[in-house]
Design a protein around this motif. Structure first.
Motif, PDB file in Angstrom:
ATOM      1  N   GLY A 293      35.922  43.704 -12.355  1.00 26.36           N
ATOM      2  CA  GLY A 293      35.530  42.550 -11.572  1.00 26.36           C
ATOM      3  C   GLY A 293      34.689  41.586 -12.377  1.00 26.36           C
ATOM      4  N   GLY A 294      34.421  41.922 -13.617  1.00 22.45           N
ATOM      5  CA  GLY A 294      33.786  40.960 -14.497  1.00 22.45           C
ATOM      6  C   GLY A 294      32.276  41.018 -14.559  1.00 22.45           C
ATOM      7  N   SER A 295      31.631  41.690 -13.621  1.00 23.75           N
ATOM      8  CA  SER A 295      30.181  41.741 -13.691  1.00 23.75           C
ATOM      9  C   SER A 295      29.759  42.757 -14.749  1.00 23.75           C
ATOM     10  CB  SER A 295      29.599  42.121 -12.331  1.00 23.75           C
ATOM     11  OG  SER A 295      30.040  43.390 -11.970  1.00 23.75           O
ATOM     12  N   VAL A 296      28.544  42.645 -15.169  1.00 20.28           N
ATOM     13  CA  VAL A 296      28.076  43.550 -16.219  1.00 20.28           C
ATOM     14  C   VAL A 296      26.890  44.375 -15.736  1.00 20.28           C
ATOM     15  CG1 VAL A 296      28.890  42.210 -18.175  1.00 20.28           C
ATOM     16  CG2 VAL A 296      26.641  41.731 -17.199  1.00 20.28           C
ATOM     17  N   SER A 297      26.794  45.564 -16.267  1.00 18.92           N
ATOM     18  CA  SER A 297      25.644  46.414 -16.012  1.00 18.92           C
ATOM     19  C   SER A 297      25.001  46.732 -17.352  1.00 18.92           C
ATOM     20  CB  SER A 297      26.073  47.718 -15.358  1.00 18.92           C
ATOM     21  OG  SER A 297      26.637  47.467 -14.111  1.00 18.92           O
ATOM     22  N   PHE A 298      23.753  47.118 -17.287  1.00 19.52           N
ATOM     23  CA  PHE A 298      23.056  47.403 -18.531  1.00 19.52           C
ATOM     24  C   PHE A 298      22.495  48.809 -18.535  1.00 19.52           C
ATOM     25  CE2 PHE A 298      23.070  42.827 -18.391  1.00 19.52           C
ATOM     26  CZ  PHE A 298      23.425  42.511 -19.697  1.00 19.52           C
ATOM     27  N   LEU A 299      22.542  49.389 -19.707  1.00 21.54           N
ATOM     28  CA  LEU A 299      21.923  50.690 -19.918  1.00 21.54           C
ATOM     29  C   LEU A 299      20.915  50.494 -21.044  1.00 21.54           C
ATOM     30  CD1 LEU A 299      25.177  52.759 -19.979  1.00 21.54           C
ATOM     31  CD2 LEU A 299      23.314  53.207 -18.413  1.00 21.54           C
ATOM     32  N   ASP A 300      19.773  51.080 -20.874  1.00 19.95           N
ATOM     33  CA  ASP A 300      18.719  50.832 -21.843  1.00 19.95           C
ATOM     34  C   ASP A 300      18.193  52.162 -22.369  1.00 19.95           C
ATOM     35  OD1 ASP A 300      17.059  49.237 -23.283  1.00 19.95           O
ATOM     36  OD2 ASP A 300      15.528  49.114 -21.740  1.00 19.95           O
ATOM     37  N   PHE A 301      18.202  52.335 -23.679  1.00 17.74           N
ATOM     38  CA  PHE A 301      17.660  53.555 -24.269  1.00 17.74           C
ATOM     39  C   PHE A 301      16.528  53.201 -25.221  1.00 17.74           C
ATOM     40  CE2 PHE A 301      21.868  54.771 -22.983  1.00 17.74           C
ATOM     41  CZ  PHE A 301      21.741  56.092 -22.585  1.00 17.74           C
ATOM     42  N   ARG A 302      15.512  54.028 -25.212  1.00 19.20           N
ATOM     43  CA  ARG A 302      14.423  53.814 -26.164  1.00 19.20           C
ATOM     44  C   ARG A 302      14.104  55.115 -26.863  1.00 19.20           C
ATOM     45  NH1 ARG A 302      10.340  49.939 -22.704  1.00 19.20           N
ATOM     46  NH2 ARG A 302      11.909  48.307 -22.387  1.00 19.20           N
ATOM     47  N   PHE A 303      13.803  55.012 -28.121  1.00 25.83           N
ATOM     48  CA  PHE A 303      13.515  56.203 -28.914  1.00 25.83           C
ATOM     49  C   PHE A 303      12.216  56.025 -29.683  1.00 25.83           C
ATOM     50  CE2 PHE A 303      18.052  55.598 -28.572  1.00 25.83           C
ATOM     51  CZ  PHE A 303      18.517  56.840 -28.194  1.00 25.83           C
ATOM     52  N   VAL A 304      11.407  57.074 -29.687  1.00 25.54           N
ATOM     53  CA  VAL A 304      10.181  57.055 -30.483  1.00 25.54           C
ATOM     54  C   VAL A 304      10.504  57.691 -31.831  1.00 25.54           C
ATOM     55  CG1 VAL A 304       7.824  57.919 -30.623  1.00 25.54           C
ATOM     56  CG2 VAL A 304       8.770  57.208 -28.422  1.00 25.54           C
ATOM     57  N   PRO A 305      10.123  57.048 -32.921  1.00 26.82           N
ATOM     58  CA  PRO A 305      10.486  57.582 -34.241  1.00 26.82           C
ATOM     59  C   PRO A 305       9.605  58.754 -34.655  1.00 26.82           C
ATOM     60  CG  PRO A 305       9.158  55.642 -34.509  1.00 26.82           C
ATOM     61  CD  PRO A 305       9.365  55.803 -33.034  1.00 26.82           C
ATOM     62  N   TYR A 306      10.050  59.458 -35.662  1.00 22.54           N
ATOM     63  CA  TYR A 306       9.205  60.462 -36.317  1.00 22.54           C
ATOM     64  C   TYR A 306       8.053  59.742 -37.000  1.00 22.54           C
ATOM     65  CZ  TYR A 306      12.573  64.333 -36.006  1.00 22.54           C
ATOM     66  OH  TYR A 306      13.391  65.340 -35.575  1.00 22.54           O
ATOM     67  N   ILE A 307       6.976  60.458 -37.147  1.00 17.90           N
ATOM     68  CA  ILE A 307       5.868  59.862 -37.900  1.00 17.90           C
ATOM     69  C   ILE A 307       6.327  59.717 -39.343  1.00 17.90           C
ATOM     70  CG2 ILE A 307       3.538  60.237 -38.744  1.00 17.90           C
ATOM     71  CD1 ILE A 307       3.084  61.898 -36.187  1.00 17.90           C
ATOM     72  N   THR A 308       6.138  58.541 -39.878  1.00 21.81           N
ATOM     73  CA  THR A 308       6.578  58.311 -41.250  1.00 21.81           C
ATOM     74  C   THR A 308       5.583  58.945 -42.201  1.00 21.81           C
ATOM     75  OG1 THR A 308       7.334  56.201 -40.450  1.00 21.81           O
ATOM     76  CG2 THR A 308       7.401  56.547 -42.820  1.00 21.81           C
ATOM     77  N   GLN A 309       6.104  59.771 -43.076  1.00 24.61           N
ATOM     78  CA  GLN A 309       5.227  60.416 -44.047  1.00 24.61           C
ATOM     79  C   GLN A 309       5.527  59.873 -45.427  1.00 24.61           C
ATOM     80  OE1 GLN A 309       6.419  64.323 -43.120  1.00 24.61           O
ATOM     81  NE2 GLN A 309       4.808  64.632 -41.602  1.00 24.61           N
ATOM     82  N   GLU A 310       4.596  60.169 -46.320  1.00 22.66           N
ATOM     83  CA  GLU A 310       4.721  59.661 -47.690  1.00 22.66           C
ATOM     84  C   GLU A 310       6.051  60.074 -48.323  1.00 22.66           C
ATOM     85  OE1 GLU A 310       2.728  57.607 -49.604  1.00 22.66           O
ATOM     86  OE2 GLU A 310       1.992  57.203 -47.578  1.00 22.66           O
ATOM     87  N   ASP A 311       6.346  61.371 -48.218  1.00 24.42           N
ATOM     88  CA  ASP A 311       7.537  61.856 -48.915  1.00 24.42           C
ATOM     89  C   ASP A 311       8.823  61.308 -48.307  1.00 24.42           C
ATOM     90  OD1 ASP A 311       6.902  63.281 -46.682  1.00 24.42           O
ATOM     91  OD2 ASP A 311       7.910  65.104 -47.321  1.00 24.42           O
ATOM     92  N   ASP A 312       8.754  60.966 -47.047  1.00 27.08           N
ATOM     93  CA  ASP A 312       9.929  60.343 -46.446  1.00 27.08           C
ATOM     94  C   ASP A 312      10.237  59.021 -47.116  1.00 27.08           C
ATOM     95  OD1 ASP A 312      10.365  62.329 -44.712  1.00 27.08           O
ATOM     96  OD2 ASP A 312       9.213  61.423 -43.077  1.00 27.08           O
ATOM     97  N   GLU A 313       9.139  58.312 -47.352  1.00 28.41           N
ATOM     98  CA  GLU A 313       9.317  57.002 -47.986  1.00 28.41           C
ATOM     99  C   GLU A 313       9.982  57.156 -49.343  1.00 28.41           C
ATOM    100  OE1 GLU A 313       9.012  54.195 -46.861  1.00 28.41           O
ATOM    101  OE2 GLU A 313       7.536  54.134 -45.254  1.00 28.41           O
ATOM    102  N   SER A 314       9.462  58.132 -50.110  1.00 27.61           N
ATOM    103  CA  SER A 314       9.996  58.286 -51.463  1.00 27.61           C
ATOM    104  C   SER A 314      11.453  58.740 -51.411  1.00 27.61           C
ATOM    105  CB  SER A 314       9.153  59.275 -52.263  1.00 27.61           C
ATOM    106  OG  SER A 314       9.173  60.537 -51.622  1.00 27.61           O
ATOM    107  N   GLU A 315      11.735  59.578 -50.422  1.00 25.16           N
ATOM    108  CA  GLU A 315      13.108  60.063 -50.292  1.00 25.16           C
ATOM    109  C   GLU A 315      14.072  58.912 -50.014  1.00 25.16           C
ATOM    110  OE1 GLU A 315      15.057  62.517 -46.925  1.00 25.16           O
ATOM    111  OE2 GLU A 315      13.703  63.862 -47.992  1.00 25.16           O
ATOM    112  N   THR A 316      13.618  58.059 -49.138  1.00 29.43           N
ATOM    113  CA  THR A 316      14.473  56.917 -48.804  1.00 29.43           C
ATOM    114  C   THR A 316      14.661  56.018 -50.019  1.00 29.43           C
ATOM    115  OG1 THR A 316      12.959  56.907 -46.950  1.00 29.43           O
ATOM    116  CG2 THR A 316      14.897  55.521 -46.779  1.00 29.43           C
TER     117      THR A 316
END
Lengths: 322, 448
Positions: A293-316
């Motif tokens: 019928g043309g109308s739209v509905s919305f679904l909304d998802f939110r995610f909390v990230p992992y705490i960024t650590q030093e070694d994660d940065e270097s890995e990336t």
């Protein structure tokens, strides 16, 4: 509250919504079925269902009142709060599935007889379904008063089914804070591609997924590593892959893969996804689902990230070099 | 440092996927061997009773192929990869059936590079570029270890036939469920019988539940070529392996040719596709030298492919009854040997002794490259080293199993194979349970 409820005459329930088809409602609610409990808010615009997982993932399905043929919310004059409660989502989904069961069975029988139907538009109501023939069933959601059970009344070709589902007092309904004023990036693209992307990563059995939005190539990268190896998916901007693309600065966050994956049902049915991240690292996925019928509905998802650590940065950083 | 890199088209990816899917039915691991002119994927199963190899010609199969080699060994590079990861990487991507974007999600090309460098991450890197512009990059770890190749002595294989893979595929449709073995034998000049059966329950203490014994007679005309020297030669192979092979062969639609000498010697099945050569070696058992495989029992145990062989050998005799084999009387004999060890004590002894088993297994499948170029890689495990050392050995040089084979063949004087009897003037049942190969040569079984 109890006194105000008492003043409402029984023939005027607090909330009543009637729909002639439950298909869209079912589809939308199924997308947030990653947790058994769901928080329901009734507003004048529609019903808002919120599911959450360990306070790090949240999924919201909004059933717009346009999905219903009748939608009435009789809020008492003096009430300042909107009615809200918690309920069991699998039970509700189960109840909604009863609707159209006879029709579906008839259609399945026809499909067997007529192979043409089996591969074309089987999901659409055809000219001979009960609905089109003017003997539609109705699905009525009713919430008599605050604290009462939510009733789902299904009426279809002479059969009336009534399911009463217990409602619970809501827990603190804090939603995951997402700062719309502080967007680091915003990308709009086909939801299907996000699904493809997850299915590329999934075979490596990853624990976490790293999402990077970059100002230069490859612009958007989803990567993960598991026991079998590592995989990454790049969206290059060259071929209209990304409809809207704005990145303020480099944004890299890690999320639990299984949580992101639990939004895959939404990716499957949605047309477009708006992919956003804010300054704090919270990821928001907003799906636009086009309903019949043309109308739209919305679904909304939110995610909390992992705490960024030093070694994660270097890995990336190392991954970037490869 | 990049050892090699190659590029596959979409068809190439799907051909590689088919090959890997076939290899995955033999082993979890797949060995990759790269040379300048070809890329070979091989797998050998746990019990070393089946071996599969796919050789892709570098100039025909790949859209680009570049082999650099590494310092120690310029001419070839080998490694082992986990097949499940490869399969998921090259898997078939389907588009969304409800929308017309099907073409968009398919593969445009796939670039693979192998990087191996001391002190750095060695990786098998595959980059898949999709038509819609999405690029996926996989990095898989690998183990640098030499592949084990099975050896097949083509000149000894006197029996051979070839048939269209589609015909075989159709035959396979008649195979019942829950069967383990396939017995191929020719009755007379007209018909070739494919008999499939199982021994699973028959050997247990339970009541015989699956006595299903399906015999499919194929006209000799169906074969492109059929040369089997001896009459009434029953050659038994594992159905699971055979099925895996035929399923792949039917995809290519090419002609499958098989060659073999006698039971307990490997059978070779091979066929060619466009730019790919497929070769399989399957261990066989059969009616001639039936219990010759005894050594395997000790090792086999839980593993399906080994256990079956043995069981097939021993109890093949009684299950054989329904087939119109003309020699019912001598059949029970090998079986009796097994069941009454007290009468013939020396016979059972090899069964309990593990060393012959390992010896035998290696002797059947000789890693082909035992030359010095492997020396630098030798730091893997002692086990490998040991294996390599022993590899110089040839199958026919192993006295133990062949002697056993001989013994059992002799003790089965059924005339299953007239040639043996011709060669043997002694009373066969008088043979010692173990014998030197050299003693046995005179019977003409082991052409030098």
């Amino acid at each position: 509250m109890a006194s105000t409820v008492g003043s409402v005459p029984p023939e005027q329930p607090l909330f009543r919504a009637v729909a002639s088809s439950t298909r869209q409602i079912y589809q939308l609610l199924k997308c947030i079925s990653f947790s058994p409990k769901v928080h329901v808010q009734l507003t004048h615009d529609g019903m808002r269902f919120t599911a959450e997982h360990s306070r790090v993932m949240q999924g919201v399905a909004f059933l717009d009142q346009s999905l219903f043929t009748t939608y009435t919310l009789n809020l008492p004059e003096d009430s300042r709060t909107q009615p809200q409660f918690q309920m069991n989502l699998p039970a509700l989904l189960e109840a909604l599935q009863i609707f159209g069961a006879t029709d579906a069975a008839a259609r399945a029988a026809k499909t067997d007889a007529d192979p043409y139907r089996s591969n074309l538009r089987n999901y659409r109501p055809d000219a001979f379904s009960h609905q089109t023939l003017g003997m539609p069933g109705t699905c009525c959601l009713m919430y008599e008063a605050d604290g009462e059970a939510l009733s789902v009344v299904l009426e279809e070709s002479g059969v009336k089914t009534k399911c009463n589902m217990t409602t619970y007092t809501p827990e603190s309904p804090d939603s995951i804070p997402f700062d719309r004023e502080d967007l680091t990036f915003k990308i709009i693209m086909q939801a299907r591609w996000l699904l493809d992307c997850l299915s590329e990563l999934a075979p490596m059995d990853p624990k976490r997924i790293t999402i990077s939005a970059l100002t230069n190539a490859p612009y958007l990268r989803l990567s993960s590593g598991g026991a079998l190896g590592s995989a990454s998916v790049d969206f290059s901007n060259s071929r209209d892959l990304l409809e809207t693309f704005s990145v303020r600065e480099r944004w890299t966050q890690g999320f639990k893969f299984d949580l992101v994956k639990s939004a895959s049902e939404a990716m499957r049915i949605a047309n477009k996804v708006s992919f956003r991240g804010d300054g704090q690292g919270v990821l928001s996925l907003q799906f636009m689902v086009e309903v019949e019928g043309g109308s739209v509905s919305f679904l909304d998802f939110r995610f909390v990230p992992y705490i960024t650590q030093e070694d994660d940065e270097s890995e990336t950083a190392e991954d970037e070099d490869d | 440092m990049t050892v090699m890199r190659f590029t596959l088209s979409e068809e190439g990816v799907s051909a590689l996927r088919d090959a890997l899917a076939c290899l995955s039915k033999f082993s979890e691991e797949v060995s990759l061997e790269a040379k300048r002119d070809r890329l070979v994927f091989t797998a050998i199963n746990l019990s070393k009773s089946a071996y599969a190899s796919f050789a892709f010609a570098s100039h025909r199969f790949f859209s680009k192929y570049q082999y650099e080699g590494i310092a120690q060994h310029r001419d070839k590079f080998f490694c082992k990869l986990y097949n499940r990861a490869l399969l998921s990487l090259f898997r078939n991507r389907s588009g969304d059936p409800l929308h017309d974007r099907e073409r968009d999600t398919t593969i445009e090309r796939c670039d693979v590079a192998i990087i191996d460098e001391a002190g750095k991450k060695s990786r098998f890197i595959a980059k898949i570029v999709f038509r819609n512009g999405i690029t996926t990059k996989y990095q898989l770890p690998f183990e640098v270890s030499p592949p084990v190749h099975a050896k097949f002595e083509g000149d000894q294989a006197t029996n051979s036939w070839s048939i269209s893979s589609r015909t075989l595929r159709q035959l396979m449709d008649h195979f019942g469920p829950g069967i383990d073995y396939l017995d191929i034998h020719s009755e007379d000049d007209q018909v070739v019988n494919f008999t499939c059966f199982t021994e699973k329950v028959a050997n247990g203490e339970e009541v015989l539940k699956k006595p299903l014994h399906t015999s499919i007679a194929v006209e000799r005309d169906e074969f492109e070529r059929f040369t089997v020297e001896e009459d009434k030669l029953h050659i038994v192979i594992s159905v699971k392996d055979f099925r895996a092979i035929i399923q792949h062969a039917a995809l290519l639609g090419s002609e499958v040719s098989a060659s073999y000498s006698m039971p307990s010697k490997p059978m070779q099945l091979k066929y060619d596709g466009d730019g790919v050569k497929c070769e399989f070696l399957l261990m066989t058992v059969g009616e001639r030298g039936a219990p010759g495989q005894k050594g395997k029992k000790t090792r086999g145990g839980a593993k399906a492919p080994t256990g079956p062989q043995l069981e097939a050998t021993t109890s093949r005799a009684n299950s054989h009854a329904p087939t119109p084999a003309p020699q019912p009387t001598p059949q029970p004999q090998p079986r009796r040997q097994d069941q009454m060890p007290s009468l013939r004590p020396p016979i059972t002894r090899p069964t309990q002794r593990p060393p012959p088993a390992t010896l035998e297994s290696e002797s059947l499948f000789v890693p082909q490259d035992n030359d010095d170029q492997w020396a630098p890689v030798g730091d893997n495990e002692d086990e490998d080293e040991e294996e390599n050392d022993r590899l110089g050995w040839d199958a026919s040089g192993d006295p133990e199993p062949s002697a056993m084979k001989m013994r059992s063949m002799m003790s089965n004087p059924s005339g299953v194979r007239p040639r043996i009897e011709d060669g043997t003037n002694d009373n066969p049942s008088q043979f010692e349970p173990t014998q030197r190969l050299s003693d046995v040569r005179k019977f003409g079984l082991f052409g030098d």
